[in-house]
Design an enzyme around this catalytic site. Sequence first.
Site, PDB file in Angstrom:
ATOM      1  N   ASN A  10       0.871  -1.181   0.000  1.00 32.43           N
ATOM      2  CA  ASN A  10       0.000   0.000   0.000  1.00 32.43           C
ATOM      3  C   ASN A  10       0.908   1.232   0.000  1.00 32.43           C
ATOM      4  O   ASN A  10       1.527   1.539   1.013  1.00 32.43           O
ATOM      5  CB  ASN A  10      -0.884  -0.027   1.256  1.00 32.43           C
ATOM      6  N   TRP A  11       0.969   1.893  -1.137  1.00 32.44           N
ATOM      7  CA  TRP A  11       1.888   3.031  -1.261  1.00 32.44           C
ATOM      8  C   TRP A  11       1.344   4.313  -0.627  1.00 32.44           C
ATOM      9  O   TRP A  11       2.057   5.316  -0.575  1.00 32.44           O
ATOM     10  CB  TRP A  11       2.240   3.255  -2.738  1.00 32.44           C
ATOM     11  N   LYS A  12       0.079   4.277  -0.225  1.00 32.29           N
ATOM     12  CA  LYS A  12      -0.523   5.469   0.406  1.00 32.29           C
ATOM     13  C   LYS A  12      -0.290   6.691  -0.491  1.00 32.29           C
ATOM     14  O   LYS A  12      -0.332   6.553  -1.717  1.00 32.29           O
ATOM     15  CB  LYS A  12       0.021   5.643   1.830  1.00 32.29           C
ATOM     16  N   HIS A  93      -9.236   1.507   5.039  1.00 32.53           N
ATOM     17  CA  HIS A  93      -7.966   1.628   5.764  1.00 32.53           C
ATOM     18  C   HIS A  93      -8.168   2.556   6.969  1.00 32.53           C
ATOM     19  O   HIS A  93      -8.933   3.516   6.895  1.00 32.53           O
ATOM     20  CB  HIS A  93      -6.883   2.182   4.832  1.00 32.53           C
ATOM     21  N   GLU A  95      -6.459   4.842   8.082  1.00 28.47           N
ATOM     22  CA  GLU A  95      -6.189   6.260   7.796  1.00 28.47           C
ATOM     23  C   GLU A  95      -7.413   6.922   7.172  1.00 28.47           C
ATOM     24  O   GLU A  95      -7.691   8.097   7.430  1.00 28.47           O
ATOM     25  CB  GLU A  95      -4.950   6.378   6.893  1.00 28.47           C
ATOM     26  N   GLU A 163      -4.981  -4.652  10.718  1.00 28.42           N
ATOM     27  CA  GLU A 163      -3.906  -3.678  10.903  1.00 28.42           C
ATOM     28  C   GLU A 163      -4.120  -2.921  12.214  1.00 28.42           C
ATOM     29  O   GLU A 163      -4.922  -1.973  12.261  1.00 28.42           O
ATOM     30  CB  GLU A 163      -3.904  -2.669   9.750  1.00 28.42           C
ATOM     31  N   GLY A 169       3.247   2.234  10.750  1.00 26.28           N
ATOM     32  CA  GLY A 169       4.267   3.270  10.599  1.00 26.28           C
ATOM     33  C   GLY A 169       5.039   3.580  11.862  1.00 26.28           C
ATOM     34  O   GLY A 169       5.731   4.599  11.936  1.00 26.28           O
ATOM     35  N   SER A 208       3.910  -2.179  10.207  1.00 26.06           N
ATOM     36  CA  SER A 208       5.355  -2.287  10.414  1.00 26.06           C
ATOM     37  C   SER A 208       5.931  -3.640  10.015  1.00 26.06           C
ATOM     38  O   SER A 208       6.935  -4.078  10.575  1.00 26.06           O
ATOM     39  CB  SER A 208       5.739  -1.937  11.861  1.00 26.06           C
TER      40      SER A 208
HETATM   41  P1  13P Z   1       3.452   0.327   7.501  1.00 22.97           P
HETATM   42  O1  13P Z   1       3.885  -0.975   6.882  1.00 22.97           O
HETATM   43  O2  13P Z   1       4.163   1.513   6.964  1.00 22.97           O
HETATM   44  O3  13P Z   1       3.394   0.252   8.990  1.00 22.97           O
HETATM   45  O4  13P Z   1       1.918   0.536   7.007  1.00 22.97           O
HETATM   46  C1  13P Z   1       1.008  -0.490   7.157  1.00 22.97           C
HETATM   47  C2  13P Z   1      -0.226  -0.096   6.456  1.00 22.97           C
HETATM   48  O5  13P Z   1      -0.947   0.772   6.882  1.00 22.97           O
HETATM   49  C3  13P Z   1      -0.522  -0.792   5.189  1.00 22.97           C
HETATM   50  O6  13P Z   1      -1.824  -0.530   4.777  1.00 22.97           O
END
Ligand code: 13P
Length: 248
Positions: A10-12, A93, A95, A163, A169, A208
């Site tokens: 997931n590149w966000k 997600h 976020e 998650e 993160g 992470s």
């Molecule tokens: P990280 O791997 O950067 O912790 O992010 C996880 C995430 O939110 C994937 O959707």
Amino acid sequence: MANRKYIVGNWKMNGMREQLSDIKEIAEIAGQNNQVDVAICPPATLIAQAADNNPDFMIGAQDCHFAAKGAHTGCLSADMIREAGAIMTILGHSERRADQHETDAEIKAKAEAVHAAGLGAIICVGETEEERDAGQAVDIVCGQLEGSFPDKAEAAWLTIAYEPVWAIGTGRVPEASDVEEMHAAIRNKLGKLMGDGADAVRILYGGSMNGGNASELLAVPNVDGGLVGGASLTAEKFGPIIEAAAAA
Ligand code: 13P
């Protein structure tokens, strides 16, 4: 029988055209480890080019609207992301649940729209640190799963990603025993929601995950893959996770 592992990047909100070369390198590593399903979900601006450049590699989106079309400025429909070249999308997600105030009901509607368009969906669930500290993690996650669970769900197009919000993160990862407990609870809940097909639904862990911890996480019962943020942005970081899944 164990499910085929599924590793999704997931590149966000990361990635300009220049990073299309990273997707190409990742697609090459995926091609060398074809016992694992691998996908990248770049920002929507890169979907079409990433899909065109890598016809044998799975490209996904990070969200879509539940409506087929209409007055929704700034949004994309499931048909639009499919036409761009996405074969699935991440939905709900944490976020987006936090920043865009997405509700379980909206995420359910999105998943149904995605399926109607012929795409796969990865529905994300996860507790905050406060919820875990209060001993509510399993109840919160199972509640999210029930509320956002689409009608007519099938393993062929639905994936769940657990998650924990506090692990995203942060470099912090739950104990393997906590991941095991949560994934078992999700599997059990899936059984109640959809019956026999539940065992084939892949449940990904996210938060992470990196080349150093992937093997341990992917060995946990009911962990069928990973949803990876930061460590999916380059082939150098993502490759070892794909290889860990291939060896799992
Ligand atoms: P990280 O791997 O950067 O912790 O992010 C996880 C995430 O939110 C994937 O959707």
